[in-house]
Design a protein around this motif. Structure first.
Motif, PDB file in Angstrom:
ATOM      1  N   GLU A  74     -14.058  -3.363   4.407  1.00 37.25           N
ATOM      2  CA  GLU A  74     -13.094  -4.245   3.738  1.00 37.25           C
ATOM      3  C   GLU A  74     -11.758  -3.514   3.560  1.00 37.25           C
ATOM      4  O   GLU A  74     -10.689  -4.107   3.736  1.00 37.25           O
ATOM      5  N   GLN A  75     -11.825  -2.244   3.252  1.00 34.21           N
ATOM      6  CA  GLN A  75     -10.578  -1.483   3.099  1.00 34.21           C
ATOM      7  C   GLN A  75      -9.884  -1.306   4.446  1.00 34.21           C
ATOM      8  O   GLN A  75      -8.653  -1.384   4.540  1.00 34.21           O
ATOM      9  N   THR A  99      -8.080  -4.428   5.408  1.00 34.22           N
ATOM     10  CA  THR A  99      -6.899  -4.619   4.562  1.00 34.22           C
ATOM     11  C   THR A  99      -5.751  -3.731   5.042  1.00 34.22           C
ATOM     12  O   THR A  99      -4.590  -4.139   5.044  1.00 34.22           O
ATOM     13  N   MET A 100      -6.081  -2.523   5.466  1.00 32.01           N
ATOM     14  CA  MET A 100      -5.029  -1.640   5.991  1.00 32.01           C
ATOM     15  C   MET A 100      -4.528  -2.133   7.344  1.00 32.01           C
ATOM     16  O   MET A 100      -3.322  -2.090   7.620  1.00 32.01           O
ATOM     17  N   ILE A 101      -5.438  -2.625   8.167  1.00 31.11           N
ATOM     18  CA  ILE A 101      -5.029  -3.152   9.480  1.00 31.11           C
ATOM     19  C   ILE A 101      -4.124  -4.371   9.274  1.00 31.11           C
ATOM     20  O   ILE A 101      -3.152  -4.564   9.992  1.00 31.11           O
ATOM     21  N   GLN A 102      -4.463  -5.159   8.244  1.00 28.58           N
ATOM     22  CA  GLN A 102      -3.635  -6.331   7.916  1.00 28.58           C
ATOM     23  C   GLN A 102      -2.178  -5.901   7.683  1.00 28.58           C
ATOM     24  O   GLN A 102      -1.244  -6.520   8.205  1.00 28.58           O
ATOM     25  N   GLN A 103      -2.010  -4.825   6.920  1.00 25.99           N
ATOM     26  CA  GLN A 103      -0.646  -4.366   6.638  1.00 25.99           C
ATOM     27  C   GLN A 103       0.003  -3.767   7.882  1.00 25.99           C
ATOM     28  O   GLN A 103       1.195  -3.963   8.123  1.00 25.99           O
ATOM     29  N   ASP A 104      -0.778  -3.058   8.707  1.00 29.13           N
ATOM     30  CA  ASP A 104      -0.239  -2.487   9.950  1.00 29.13           C
ATOM     31  C   ASP A 104       0.261  -3.595  10.878  1.00 29.13           C
ATOM     32  O   ASP A 104       1.328  -3.471  11.477  1.00 29.13           O
ATOM     33  N   GLN A 147       0.844  -1.205   0.000  1.00 36.09           N
ATOM     34  CA  GLN A 147       0.000   0.000   0.000  1.00 36.09           C
ATOM     35  C   GLN A 147       0.876   1.250   0.000  1.00 36.09           C
ATOM     36  O   GLN A 147       1.625   1.481   0.952  1.00 36.09           O
ATOM     37  N   ASN A 174      -5.749 -12.810   8.807  1.00 38.28           N
ATOM     38  CA  ASN A 174      -6.510 -13.335   7.660  1.00 38.28           C
ATOM     39  C   ASN A 174      -7.862 -12.632   7.598  1.00 38.28           C
ATOM     40  O   ASN A 174      -8.552 -12.532   8.612  1.00 38.28           O
ATOM     41  N   ILE A 175      -8.206 -12.186   6.414  1.00 37.52           N
ATOM     42  CA  ILE A 175      -9.455 -11.427   6.263  1.00 37.52           C
ATOM     43  C   ILE A 175     -10.557 -12.344   5.769  1.00 37.52           C
ATOM     44  O   ILE A 175     -10.375 -13.079   4.791  1.00 37.52           O
ATOM     45  N   ASN A 227      -9.324 -19.293   9.518  1.00 37.33           N
ATOM     46  CA  ASN A 227      -7.907 -18.994   9.332  1.00 37.33           C
ATOM     47  C   ASN A 227      -7.305 -19.630   8.095  1.00 37.33           C
ATOM     48  O   ASN A 227      -6.169 -20.090   8.103  1.00 37.33           O
ATOM     49  N   LYS A 264       0.136 -12.095  11.515  1.00 37.72           N
ATOM     50  CA  LYS A 264      -0.560 -12.411  10.263  1.00 37.72           C
ATOM     51  C   LYS A 264      -2.063 -12.343  10.508  1.00 37.72           C
ATOM     52  O   LYS A 264      -2.586 -13.027  11.395  1.00 37.72           O
ATOM     53  N   ARG A 269       0.456   4.418   0.733  1.00 42.47           N
ATOM     54  CA  ARG A 269      -0.633   5.167   1.366  1.00 42.47           C
ATOM     55  C   ARG A 269      -0.596   6.665   1.095  1.00 42.47           C
ATOM     56  O   ARG A 269      -1.573   7.357   1.325  1.00 42.47           O
ATOM     57  N   LEU A 284      -6.427   2.156  -1.855  1.00 46.67           N
ATOM     58  CA  LEU A 284      -5.458   2.001  -0.773  1.00 46.67           C
ATOM     59  C   LEU A 284      -4.038   2.300  -1.247  1.00 46.67           C
ATOM     60  O   LEU A 284      -3.079   2.055  -0.526  1.00 46.67           O
ATOM     61  N   VAL A 304      -7.031   7.630   4.159  1.00 42.95           N
ATOM     62  CA  VAL A 304      -7.073   6.821   2.931  1.00 42.95           C
ATOM     63  C   VAL A 304      -8.474   6.263   2.691  1.00 42.95           C
ATOM     64  O   VAL A 304      -9.033   6.404   1.600  1.00 42.95           O
ATOM     65  N   GLU A 363      -1.217 -15.454  14.687  1.00 44.73           N
ATOM     66  CA  GLU A 363      -2.030 -15.379  13.469  1.00 44.73           C
ATOM     67  C   GLU A 363      -3.482 -15.520  13.883  1.00 44.73           C
ATOM     68  O   GLU A 363      -3.823 -16.396  14.673  1.00 44.73           O
ATOM     69  N   PHE A 364      -4.303 -14.640  13.411  1.00 49.07           N
ATOM     70  CA  PHE A 364      -5.741 -14.762  13.682  1.00 49.07           C
ATOM     71  C   PHE A 364      -6.513 -14.145  12.525  1.00 49.07           C
ATOM     72  O   PHE A 364      -5.924 -13.518  11.629  1.00 49.07           O
ATOM     73  N   SER A 365      -7.827 -14.350  12.560  1.00 51.96           N
ATOM     74  CA  SER A 365      -8.646 -13.864  11.442  1.00 51.96           C
ATOM     75  C   SER A 365      -9.550 -12.730  11.912  1.00 51.96           C
ATOM     76  O   SER A 365      -9.873 -12.636  13.100  1.00 51.96           O
TER      77      SER A 365
END
Lengths: 268, 543
Positions: free
Chosen positions: B382-383, B386-391, A33, B400-401, A127, B398, A35, A53, B309, B369-371
């Motif tokens: 959803e966005q 996805t940003m939290i995933q990268q953070d 991303q 999973n969305i 998961n 890790k 950003r 994004l 964003v 790792e969690f979902s």
């Protein structure tokens, strides 16, 4: 038509080759991303611009096309194999078995598969890696998409059941399995090939539909369905026509798949 | 000659500077995004019906949407006594319903009886039910009415903002109203036409009868793209609750029409599953129950980026359960948790987590790792995930969305508890903390992270229970505020909900509509509907 078919086939081959080298051609990782530059316009750094994004659209298109274009044929192959098995045996054996098989095909085609897909998606373990969920999605598409092809193959096998060469093989004492494998199946080849090709765009579009509903391939993995969701906001599309690239590619690829199928093999 | 010119110029400037005289007449048009379920103000339970109730109903007390203070409406005055068990109203005299039936204290008593009728299951009535026992409403004279509750109801007077008075005697029943407009025509699936109430009691400062508008046409239209298109064409004059993408699109076409009103009461938050019986591994339950773990996750999330964003800058990092838009109840001593990945890592390391290459592992070597589940089709959520995933990837976690259709999501979150982290939003319509009682009490089914506890699972949940009960049992607003400030502080410290953003209230108003003053409280744009007017009051004249 004589020129179109090889052109379409060549285009598809070219697309597949490009997609195989997506890792080399993509200017940025598909999930990265940027950003500071969301919804950026096309530039030297981001050839098609960026998404909401800030992810590079060209990279996502390459990887997303790879996902959709490699897995849709796999799903189509699975569906065609199931259809060949069910339709071929039902058509060749005939009688009660054929009636039962036809009834199950009708039932299968009348089922609201989209809802079933949603339900199956909902009960999957949480998961799962995005790649695993992707494979499951396409496997489900393959398992659920066999009925229409099976009907066509059943009709083809039925017409072969009383053909001269099958009767002659029977008279020579060939077993049913041998006749099926050596006589019927080879003659069904063009139909199976056509069904395989016809199913590919159907599965691509089904995945795209699931993606538009937000139920397709999991983020951050791109797919055509996910990329097409970027067209929801017309204002952004107007600002960056590069957003139309996945739609254009989908249209061209699906058209090419239709063109490469021999017209005489498409069931009316 | 020169002096004459200067005088003319001064006159012109003065004319421009003077406020334009409101023009009567014309039809205001906007869109309802769903069919109203009812026109009966007692049974209102959906946004479309609430809009009709707001435009047609007369209430005893109104919450001024701008100042958030209480103002007398049909009641000239009121007095709360016995710690919130009793409220006595003195109502205005000489008022009548839209059909001419006189309004009196008996109508208030009748409305309260209807509201509390157990057979009607009125959602508005539910907010008055403090404990078992009847609610009694007695009209002691034509202008005086007393309502008594079996137990004190904190902030009881504020609840009357939702109570539209119905007539006890009118032959027209529910269609006789005391608000500025009355329903004149309804074509299901198409539109609702409201006409000016000829007997409306309010007048402007010059003594002119309100409302200025002749009618309001509410078109029933679910498609938001069409709503935007119709606004651009001038066919409608208002859009409430614009989302950020539509706001940006409209801002380019008509910058004068869009209004970013500031943070709304609504919030988006995530929470970890802390249900002891949840079908998730024990080591994950241990993580999720750890305050340090939750705080580290909160610190790892870049809320500023989410606002900038995902919401194009039309959101603010959230602090807690109360938005800064809630002027009285917001705890001003709290700040949003700052984004600091290094601090998050240090906090996790103190809890025996360690980074193994790029992967964070717990003390027993389990990779973290969690979902996260959220509802499919909601682009903003959803966005955000996805940003939290990268953070979280920055600190080796890790994520999973999983996007699910809404019924499946609710099934997991509130029945099977088969989830790990969930992202959803909360739509707040009530300023009073009593409205959040069901979220904070540990015994409640809406206590999302660990519902229906027999006894509080943690010391801080026990403390929140006590504070919520304490604030509900007194009518001293300042004391209630002190209690609820403590609740907000505990939630800020413990992070059972990790609040992400407060979306801004966004609206579009045609420049043809005058006297507008959009606010964050619902109904954002037409809360002062009786004083709105069209500068060109021809039917359908939009922009």
């Amino acid at each position: 038509m004589k020129v179109l078919r090889p052109t379409a086939a060549a285009f598809l081959v070219a697309v597949f080759i490009v997609l195989l080298f997506a890792g080399i051609l993509a200017p940025a990782p598909y999930a990265k991303q940027f950003r500071e530059s969301p919804n950026a316009l096309p530039s030297r750094i981001h050839l098609l611009g960026t998404d909401e994004l800030g992810r590079d659209l060209f990279s996502r298109l390459l990887y997303g096309s790879r996902v959709s274009l490699l897995l849709a044929p796999a799903a189509s192959l699975l569906a065609t194999l199931i259809a060949a098995l069910v339709g071929g045996i039902a058509g060749y054996v005939g009688g009660g078995l054929e009636r039962i098989a036809l009834a199950s095909m009708d039932l299968s085609m009348s089922m609201p598969w989209l809802f079933l897909l949603l339900t199956v998606r909902a009960v999957l373990p949480l998961n799962l890696a995005p790649v695993a969920s992707l494979l499951i999605t396409f496997a489900l598409l393959g398992f659920f998409g066999w009925a229409a092809a099976a009907r066509v193959i059943c009709a083809g096998a039925r017409s072969l059941r009383n053909s001269d060469f099958v009767l002659q093989a029977k008279a020579c004492g060939c077993s049913s399995l041998r006749i099926l494998l050596r006589q019927v199946l080879p003659n069904l080849g063009p139909v199976l090939y056509a069904q395989f090709l016809i199913s590919i765009p159907v599965f691509i579009l089904t995945e795209a539909n699931l993606g538009i509903l937000g139920l397709g391939v999991s983020e951050p993995l791109p797919s055509w369905g996910g990329l097409l969701r970027g067209l929801e906001n017309w204002g952004i599309v107007q600002a960056n026509p590069g957003r139309l690239a996945p739609l254009l590619l989908l249209f061209v690829v699906v058209s090419c798949f239709q063109l490469v199928v021999p017209q005489e093999d498409i069931p009316s | 000659m020169r002096g004459y010119r200067l005088a003319s110029l001064a006159a012109v400037v003065l004319l421009i500077a003077l406020p334009a005289k409101p023009q009567s007449g014309g039809e205001l048009r906007f869109v309802l995004r769903s069919e109203p379920k009812t026109f009966d103000p007692i049974l209102v339970d959906d946004e479309a019906s609430e809009t009709i109730r707001y435009l047609t109903g007369g209430v005893l007390i109104r919450v001024n949407r701008k100042t958030q203070a209480l103002e007398p409406e049909l009641a000239e005055s009121w007095k709360v006594s016995e710690g919130g068990k009793k409220i006595k109203f003195r109502i205005r005299e000489g008022l009548s319903f839209s059909d001419g039936t006189p309004f009196g204290a008996e109508d208030v008593a009748f409305t309260m009886q209807k509201l509390m009728d157990p057979d009607l299951h009125s959602p508005t009535g539910d907010s008055f039910r403090s404990s078992q026992g009847p609610v009694r409403a007695t009209a002691s004279s034509v202008r005086d009415v007393t309502v008594e509750f079996p137990a004190p109801v904190a902030g009881v007077e504020r609840l009357f903002d939702q109570v539209a008075i119905v007539s006890a005697h009118s032959p027209k029943k529910d269609s006789a109203v005391l608000g500025p407009f009355a329903v004149a025509e309804y074509k299901p699936g198409s539109y609702i036409l409201l006409k000016r109430n000829p007997n409306y009691w309010k007048k402007d400062v010059q003594g002119r009868k309100l409302p200025y508008l002749d009618s309001i046409r509410l078109d029933i239209q679910q498609n938001r793209d069409l709503e935007l298109l119709r606004f651009k064409r001038g066919e409608i004059q208002l859009i409430n609750n614009l989302d950020a993408a539509y706001f940006e699109s409209l801002a380019k076409a008509a910058p004068a029409a869009v209004h970013d009103i500031g943070p709304s009461l609504d919030s988006e938050q995530i929470w970890f599953n802390q249900v002891p019986t949840a079908p998730i591994p024990d080591y994950k339950k241990k993580w999720f129950r750890s305050t340090a773990f939750r705080t580290a996750i909160s610190e790892a999330i870049n809320r500023d980026d989410l606002c900038r964003v995902v919401f194009s800058g039309h959101a603010r990092p959230a602090v807690g359960p109360v938005s800064p838009a809630n002027l009285f109840w917001f705890n001003k001593s709290l700040e949003p948790h700052p984004h600091d990945s290094q601090s998050a890592l240090r906090r996790l390391q103190q809890e025996q987590f360690r980074l193994d290459g790029q992967v964070l592992k717990d003390a027993d070597g389990h990779p973290v790792e969690f979902s996260v589940v959220t509802n499919a089709g909601n682009k903003y959520r959803e966005q955000m995930v996805t940003m939290i995933q990268q953070d979280l990837e920055q600190i080796g976690i890790k994520l999973n969305i999983v996007t699910l259709d809404f019924p499946s999501l609710i099934e997991r979150v509130s029945r099977t508890f088969d989830y790990e982290l969930c992202l959803l939003g909360l739509i707040n319509v009530d300023l009073d903390p009593n409205a959040q009682m069901s979220v904070w009490l540990s015994s409640s089914s809406n206590h999302q992270w660990n519902p229906e506890q027999k006894s509080p699972a943690t010391w801080w949940e026990a403390e929140i229970d006590g504070l919520m009960h304490a604030q509900a049992s007194t009518n001293d607003q300042n004391q209630r505020k002190r209690y609820f400030d403590q609740v907000q502080k505990i939630v800020w410290d413990q992070q059972p909900f990790i609040y992400l953003v407060n979306k801004n209230a966004l609206a579009a108003i045609s420049p043809a509509l005058a006297n507008t003053a959009p606010v964050v409280l619902r109904p954002q744009t037409f809360w002062n509907v009786e004083t709105l007017y069209l500068s060109n009051p021809r039917p359908g004249a939009g922009q």
